[in-house]
Scaffold this active site. Structure first.
Site, PDB file in Angstrom:
ATOM      1  N   HIS A 183       0.841  -1.222   0.000  1.00  0.00           N
ATOM      2  CA  HIS A 183       0.000   0.000   0.000  1.00  0.00           C
ATOM      3  C   HIS A 183       0.865   1.258   0.000  1.00  0.00           C
ATOM      4  O   HIS A 183       0.439   2.311   0.490  1.00  0.00           O
ATOM      5  CB  HIS A 183      -0.943   0.030   1.209  1.00  0.00           C
ATOM      6  CG  HIS A 183      -1.810  -1.168   1.350  1.00  0.00           C
ATOM      7  ND1 HIS A 183      -3.039  -1.277   0.751  1.00  0.00           N
ATOM      8  CD2 HIS A 183      -1.602  -2.337   2.014  1.00  0.00           C
ATOM      9  CE1 HIS A 183      -3.574  -2.457   1.054  1.00  0.00           C
ATOM     10  NE2 HIS A 183      -2.718  -3.125   1.815  1.00  0.00           N
ATOM     11  N   SER A 313      15.462  19.491 -16.238  1.00  0.00           N
ATOM     12  CA  SER A 313      14.587  20.665 -16.197  1.00  0.00           C
ATOM     13  C   SER A 313      15.220  21.814 -16.958  1.00  0.00           C
ATOM     14  O   SER A 313      16.439  21.998 -16.944  1.00  0.00           O
ATOM     15  CB  SER A 313      14.342  21.096 -14.748  1.00  0.00           C
ATOM     16  OG  SER A 313      13.636  22.316 -14.698  1.00  0.00           O
ATOM     17  N   LYS A 319      18.629  19.236 -11.710  1.00  0.00           N
ATOM     18  CA  LYS A 319      17.565  18.243 -11.593  1.00  0.00           C
ATOM     19  C   LYS A 319      17.767  17.138 -12.638  1.00  0.00           C
ATOM     20  O   LYS A 319      18.021  17.411 -13.803  1.00  0.00           O
ATOM     21  CB  LYS A 319      16.204  18.902 -11.792  1.00  0.00           C
ATOM     22  CG  LYS A 319      15.008  18.033 -11.391  1.00  0.00           C
ATOM     23  CD  LYS A 319      13.725  18.861 -11.435  1.00  0.00           C
ATOM     24  CE  LYS A 319      12.559  18.088 -10.855  1.00  0.00           C
ATOM     25  NZ  LYS A 319      12.205  16.929 -11.683  1.00  0.00           N
ATOM     26  N   GLU A 326      10.187   6.452 -17.346  1.00  0.00           N
ATOM     27  CA  GLU A 326       9.050   7.228 -17.853  1.00  0.00           C
ATOM     28  C   GLU A 326       8.726   6.845 -19.298  1.00  0.00           C
ATOM     29  O   GLU A 326       7.563   6.689 -19.672  1.00  0.00           O
ATOM     30  CB  GLU A 326       9.356   8.719 -17.747  1.00  0.00           C
ATOM     31  CG  GLU A 326       9.350   9.237 -16.318  1.00  0.00           C
ATOM     32  CD  GLU A 326       9.798  10.678 -16.198  1.00  0.00           C
ATOM     33  OE1 GLU A 326       9.696  11.226 -15.090  1.00  0.00           O
ATOM     34  OE2 GLU A 326      10.271  11.257 -17.206  1.00  0.00           O
TER      35      GLU A 326
END
Length: 468
Positions: A183, A313, A319, A326
């Site tokens: 969970h 970014s 970043k 992805e």
């Protein structure tokens, strides 16, 4: 554009002067200016293989002159090799039987065969290249042949490589213990090796499913011609074509027991798509696990550090994002959408013919290619190179109150729950709180709460059965 005048059964039509195709193909080009998408390379290769096999079978049966057969087979080999792909301009969204693509192949192969100058009798697109065939059995056969070859040559090797990569990392990290999660919440300890073994098993199951599905894809409907009765084809034709295809591809193709099924339905293609859809679910699960484990690096889980591949970014310097997981997730979403398309198309068999064959071919082959490509990237660019952040993992383990589960047989569930809640509330390691609440010595607690021992399962670190 320079043109030449061609004719077919409907009359005369102008086509580009240098085109290998004729009027039948040009009509389809004019009729379907819809998407700009063309039939995949793998599909065109399959058409070439089928036309070559059909010519060989017809020659063997005595229906086609040796010289004509040789010219057709030589021309078809150029289609197989991709030399003339530019002469297959028809849109994916065409007549639902794929008749336009079959006629396109017939015309191109006939033009190439006649251009060789070695045939005493001219090769006709319909009478010779298409002898004993109909678009209605050629196109379903092309879907199955192209899918079998793409799975064998592209997808299965990619999945095998992915699994080997996962297994190598699992072995390397077999003793590295981390916090398990259910969970998305802290749970009992698990090793990285155990976690990755689950991924490996998913890929192994996908490979097994693909092997099983290929058995049905190898049963070809060629020989059924227009409606499955085999009109205008020798009764021995289908079996001989399958034999010639086997020789050309080293895949054991066979003639379908029932041509009506293979022409009127696309159940085998839908089944393969379902297996690809299941594989997409597995790959998305693996990709999302990697994204969560990589999250942070400070405010997330930060368990691993994926290889830095590119700036993450345009405005936030430094970043770095999990770009391969992805991309994997997007591929999986595309495959899942394609499976819906194939499912709808698969039930569009009205009486004796499915009429969404081109879109099935396009989506099925695209899914195979996407999954093969992204599996290699996921293996080589994400899984093979991630670094485990052992400091973060150790700290999370020490502060995980759920370790108290191991004390249940000794102190009972209720006292364990109270101990865990106190540890949560006070933000203290479970060992410190348990020392106060259980009356057990520190030595006993360290033995009972040892994460490495707990990752082995069972009671008090002794291997056991399944978990509840």
């Amino acid at each position: 554009m320079k043109t030449r005048l061609e004719h077919d059964s409907m009359g005369e039509l102008r086509v580009p002067a240098d085109a290998l195709y004729g009027a039948q193909t040009q009509r389809a080009v004019d009729n379907f200016p819809i998407s700009g998408l063309r039939m995949p390379r793998e599909f065109l290769r399959a058409l070439g293989l089928i036309k070559s096999a059909c010519a060989g079978a017809n020659e063997q049966l005595g229906h086609l002159a040796k010289a004509q057969s040789a010219a057709i087979r030589k021309a078809a080999a150029r289609v197989v090799d991709g030399e003339v792909d530019a002469h297959f301009p028809i849109d994916v969204f065409q007549t639902g039987s794929g008749t336009s693509s079959n006629m396109n192949a017939n015309e191109v192969i006939a033009a190439l065969a006649n251009g060789s100058g070695k045939t005493k009798t001219a090769v006709h697109p319909n009478d010779h290249v298409n002898m004993g065939q109909s678009s209605n059995d050629v196109i379903p056969t092309a879907i199955q042949v192209s899918a079998v070859l793409a799975v064998r040559e592209r997808l299965l090797p990619a999945l095998t490589h992915l699994r080997k990569t996962i297994d190598a990392r699992a072995k390397e990290l077999a003793k590295v213990v981390k916090t398990g999660r259910t969970h998305l919440m802290d749970a009992m300890p698990i090793t990285f090796g155990q976690e990755l073994s689950g991924w490996s098993a998913q890929i192994a199951s996908a490979i097994e499913r693909l092997h099983d599905t290929r058995k049905r894809l190898r049963r070809l409907p060629i020989g059924g011609t227009a409606v499955g009765t085999g009109i205008n084809a020798d009764a021995r034709f289908g079996s001989l074509v399958a034999r010639h295809l086997t020789e050309l591809t080293d895949v054991k193709f066979e003639s379908a027991d029932n041509y009506f099924e293979g022409i009127s339905a696309q159940d085998a293609a839908v089944e393969l798509s379902g297996q690809l859809n299941t594989l997409a679910c597995a790959l998305m699960k693996i990709a999302n696990d990697l994204r969560w484990m990589n999250s942070g690096p400070l405010a997330g889980l930060g368990e691993i550090e994926l290889p830095a591949l590119q700036p993450g970014s345009s405005i936030m310097p430094g970043k770095v994002n999990p770009v391969i997981p992805e991309a994997t997730a997007m591929v999986c979403a595309q495959v899942m959408g394609s499976h819906t398309t194939i499912t709808v198309a698969g039930q569009s068999g009205n009486f004796q013919l499915n009429v969404m064959l081109p879109v099935i071919a396009y989506n099925l082959l695209q899914s195979i290619d996407l999954l093969a490509n992204v599996s290699m990237q996921l293996a080589d660019t994400a899984i093979a190179g991630f670094r485990v952040r052992t400091d973060r993992i150790k700290d999370a383990l020490e502060r995980n109150p759920i370790l108290v589960t191991a004390l249940n047989p000794v102190i009972g569930y209720e006292k364990g729950a109270a101990t865990a809640k106190q540890a949560y509330r006070e933000g203290r390691p479970i060992l410190d709180v348990a020392r106060e609440t259980t009356g057990l010595s520190e030595a006993e607690l360290r033995k009972l709460l040892d994460p490495a021992a707990l990752a082995k399962g069972g009671i008090h670190g002794k291997p056991g059965g399944g978990a509840g």
